[in-house]
Design a protein around this motif. Structure first.
Motif, PDB file in Angstrom:
ATOM      1  N   LEU A  98       0.834  -1.195   0.000  1.00  0.00           N
ATOM      2  CA  LEU A  98       0.000   0.000   0.000  1.00  0.00           C
ATOM      3  C   LEU A  98       0.878   1.259   0.000  1.00  0.00           C
ATOM      4  CD1 LEU A  98      -2.798   1.232   0.030  1.00  0.00           C
ATOM      5  CD2 LEU A  98      -2.800   1.025   2.514  1.00  0.00           C
ATOM      6  N   LYS A  99       1.919   1.258   0.820  1.00  0.00           N
ATOM      7  CA  LYS A  99       2.835   2.396   0.841  1.00  0.00           C
ATOM      8  C   LYS A  99       3.512   2.571  -0.516  1.00  0.00           C
ATOM      9  CE  LYS A  99       5.047   1.184   4.665  1.00  0.00           C
ATOM     10  NZ  LYS A  99       5.961   1.238   5.826  1.00  0.00           N
ATOM     11  N   ALA A 100       3.869   1.436  -1.150  1.00  0.00           N
ATOM     12  CA  ALA A 100       4.513   1.503  -2.463  1.00  0.00           C
ATOM     13  C   ALA A 100       3.563   2.078  -3.509  1.00  0.00           C
ATOM     14  CB  ALA A 100       4.986   0.110  -2.887  1.00  0.00           C
ATOM     15  N   LEU A 101       2.305   1.666  -3.461  1.00  0.00           N
ATOM     16  CA  LEU A 101       1.313   2.175  -4.415  1.00  0.00           C
ATOM     17  C   LEU A 101       1.112   3.682  -4.240  1.00  0.00           C
ATOM     18  CD1 LEU A 101      -1.332  -0.694  -4.246  1.00  0.00           C
ATOM     19  CD2 LEU A 101       0.091  -0.122  -6.215  1.00  0.00           C
ATOM     20  N   ILE A 102       1.056   4.121  -2.990  1.00  0.00           N
ATOM     21  CA  ILE A 102       0.856   5.556  -2.724  1.00  0.00           C
ATOM     22  C   ILE A 102       2.113   6.342  -3.104  1.00  0.00           C
ATOM     23  CG2 ILE A 102       0.444   7.291  -0.936  1.00  0.00           C
ATOM     24  CD1 ILE A 102      -1.280   5.144   0.510  1.00  0.00           C
ATOM     25  N   ALA A 103       3.300   5.834  -2.696  1.00  0.00           N
ATOM     26  CA  ALA A 103       4.552   6.531  -2.978  1.00  0.00           C
ATOM     27  C   ALA A 103       4.812   6.648  -4.480  1.00  0.00           C
ATOM     28  CB  ALA A 103       5.722   5.815  -2.299  1.00  0.00           C
ATOM     29  N   SER A 104       4.425   5.603  -5.234  1.00  0.00           N
ATOM     30  CA  SER A 104       4.650   5.624  -6.683  1.00  0.00           C
ATOM     31  C   SER A 104       3.478   6.272  -7.427  1.00  0.00           C
ATOM     32  CB  SER A 104       4.889   4.204  -7.202  1.00  0.00           C
ATOM     33  OG  SER A 104       3.743   3.396  -6.987  1.00  0.00           O
ATOM     34  N   ARG A 105       2.492   6.753  -6.675  1.00  0.00           N
ATOM     35  CA  ARG A 105       1.309   7.425  -7.246  1.00  0.00           C
ATOM     36  C   ARG A 105       0.592   6.532  -8.261  1.00  0.00           C
ATOM     37  NH1 ARG A 105       1.062  12.223  -5.206  1.00  0.00           N
ATOM     38  NH2 ARG A 105       2.873  13.361  -4.494  1.00  0.00           N
ATOM     39  N   ASN A 106       0.462   5.264  -7.902  1.00  0.00           N
ATOM     40  CA  ASN A 106      -0.143   4.264  -8.775  1.00  0.00           C
ATOM     41  C   ASN A 106      -1.665   4.242  -8.566  1.00  0.00           C
ATOM     42  OD1 ASN A 106      -1.037   1.920 -10.051  1.00  0.00           O
ATOM     43  ND2 ASN A 106       0.783   0.761  -9.509  1.00  0.00           N
ATOM     44  N   ILE A 107      -2.359   5.113  -9.305  1.00  0.00           N
ATOM     45  CA  ILE A 107      -3.811   5.247  -9.150  1.00  0.00           C
ATOM     46  C   ILE A 107      -4.525   3.966  -9.568  1.00  0.00           C
ATOM     47  CG2 ILE A 107      -5.860   6.478 -10.015  1.00  0.00           C
ATOM     48  CD1 ILE A 107      -4.035   8.990 -10.120  1.00  0.00           C
ATOM     49  N   GLU A 108      -4.058   3.341 -10.636  1.00  0.00           N
ATOM     50  CA  GLU A 108      -4.703   2.115 -11.107  1.00  0.00           C
ATOM     51  C   GLU A 108      -4.598   0.995 -10.073  1.00  0.00           C
ATOM     52  OE1 GLU A 108      -4.277  -1.137 -14.694  1.00  0.00           O
ATOM     53  OE2 GLU A 108      -3.540   0.900 -15.037  1.00  0.00           O
ATOM     54  N   GLY A 109      -3.394   0.830  -9.514  1.00  0.00           N
ATOM     55  CA  GLY A 109      -3.191  -0.201  -8.491  1.00  0.00           C
ATOM     56  C   GLY A 109      -4.032   0.055  -7.249  1.00  0.00           C
ATOM     57  N   LEU A 110      -4.116   1.321  -6.825  1.00  0.00           N
ATOM     58  CA  LEU A 110      -4.933   1.677  -5.662  1.00  0.00           C
ATOM     59  C   LEU A 110      -6.417   1.449  -5.944  1.00  0.00           C
ATOM     60  CD1 LEU A 110      -3.164   4.952  -4.477  1.00  0.00           C
ATOM     61  CD2 LEU A 110      -3.375   2.839  -3.158  1.00  0.00           C
ATOM     62  N   SER A 111      -6.842   1.756  -7.165  1.00  0.00           N
ATOM     63  CA  SER A 111      -8.261   1.616  -7.530  1.00  0.00           C
ATOM     64  C   SER A 111      -8.728   0.162  -7.482  1.00  0.00           C
ATOM     65  CB  SER A 111      -8.507   2.172  -8.937  1.00  0.00           C
ATOM     66  OG  SER A 111      -8.182   3.537  -8.987  1.00  0.00           O
ATOM     67  N   ASN A 112      -7.781  -0.772  -7.579  1.00  0.00           N
ATOM     68  CA  ASN A 112      -8.135  -2.194  -7.532  1.00  0.00           C
ATOM     69  C   ASN A 112      -8.321  -2.713  -6.108  1.00  0.00           C
ATOM     70  OD1 ASN A 112      -8.098  -2.503 -10.333  1.00  0.00           O
ATOM     71  ND2 ASN A 112      -5.896  -2.865 -10.345  1.00  0.00           N
ATOM     72  N   LEU A 113      -7.984  -1.903  -5.105  1.00  0.00           N
ATOM     73  CA  LEU A 113      -8.141  -2.335  -3.715  1.00  0.00           C
ATOM     74  C   LEU A 113      -9.596  -2.194  -3.280  1.00  0.00           C
ATOM     75  CD1 LEU A 113      -4.960  -0.718  -2.130  1.00  0.00           C
ATOM     76  CD2 LEU A 113      -5.313  -3.111  -2.727  1.00  0.00           C
ATOM     77  N   PRO A 114     -10.041  -3.027  -2.339  1.00  0.00           N
ATOM     78  CA  PRO A 114     -11.439  -2.951  -1.888  1.00  0.00           C
ATOM     79  C   PRO A 114     -11.776  -1.592  -1.298  1.00  0.00           C
ATOM     80  CG  PRO A 114     -10.187  -4.595  -0.612  1.00  0.00           C
ATOM     81  CD  PRO A 114      -9.281  -4.048  -1.648  1.00  0.00           C
ATOM     82  N   GLY A 115     -12.902  -1.046  -1.729  1.00  0.00           N
ATOM     83  CA  GLY A 115     -13.376   0.219  -1.182  1.00  0.00           C
ATOM     84  C   GLY A 115     -12.804   1.455  -1.844  1.00  0.00           C
ATOM     85  N   LEU A 116     -11.870   1.273  -2.799  1.00  0.00           N
ATOM     86  CA  LEU A 116     -11.249   2.423  -3.447  1.00  0.00           C
ATOM     87  C   LEU A 116     -11.612   2.484  -4.923  1.00  0.00           C
ATOM     88  CD1 LEU A 116      -7.596   2.626  -2.067  1.00  0.00           C
ATOM     89  CD2 LEU A 116      -9.500   4.121  -1.569  1.00  0.00           C
TER      90      LEU A 116
END
Length: 193
Positions: A98-116
């Motif tokens: 999760l920290k890696a997704l946020i730090a790398s500004r990976n919107i697509e990866g974050l969007s695949n998480l539950p609730g996002l």
């Protein structure tokens, strides 16, 4: 403020546990990754967060890992992300990923998480991205590489620190990106010890 709880787990559900501490039994919300590490009848020290609401009873959130509590605390600083949603997000990934997704500004990866969704992911990066800017997390850990997941879970189950293990795995994969998971674990054990 209740910042920790020590006791014996007496019941485990998917993301809720009961912990007996002295004469009291506490109900705690936990991420699925936390509940998967627990066993009924075992004694644990939990890091806790107590959420107060105007319209319902307070809720207790428990974490075996300090790192998971830190990421949870960062998530609830974002607008419109309360403790329940933060826990749901954490149940879908590891704190490191999760920290890696946020730090790398990976919107697509974050969007695949539950609730996002995409908008919430964008807001999350905008509002708390600065908290993870200094994280040195390898690109391989931000990807969905099952070798990393398998190796990291194996090392953590052996009692090694998740953060140190993830850094070691990242270093190994930079040098030998095509390494098989069994060799990855062996190499990591050599470097950690």
């Amino acid at each position: 403020m209740l910042e920790g709880l020590e006791g014996t787990v007496v019941k485990i559900r998917e993301n809720y546990i009961l912990v007996k501490s002295g004469p009291f039994t506490f109900g705690m919300n936990c991420s699925i990754s936390t509940t998967e590490r627990l066993k009924v009848g075992e004694h644990y020290n939990f890091n806790t967060y107590l959420a107060f609401y105007q319209d319902r009873a307070p809720e207790l959130y428990g974490f075996v890992s300090t790192e998971e509590l830190e990421v949870f605390s960062a998530l609830i600083k974002a607008n419109k992300i309360g403790p329940r949603l933060a826990l749901k997000i954490l149940s879908g990934t590891t704190p490191d990923k999760l920290k890696a997704l946020i730090a790398s500004r990976n919107i697509e990866g974050l969007s695949n998480l539950p609730g996002l969704g995409k908008k919430t992911a964008e807001r999350l990066i905008a509002e708390i991205g600065h908290l993870f800017e200094n994280e040195k997390i390898g690109e391989s850990l931000a990807s969905n590489d099952s070798r990393v997941d398998d190796a990291l879970n194996a090392l953590v189950s052996l009692g090694f620190d998740r953060r140190i293990s993830s850094r070691v795995l990242s270093d190994i994969l930079k040098v030998t990106p095509d390494i098989e998971v069994n060799e990855l674990i062996k190499e990591a054990l050599k470097k950690i010890r």
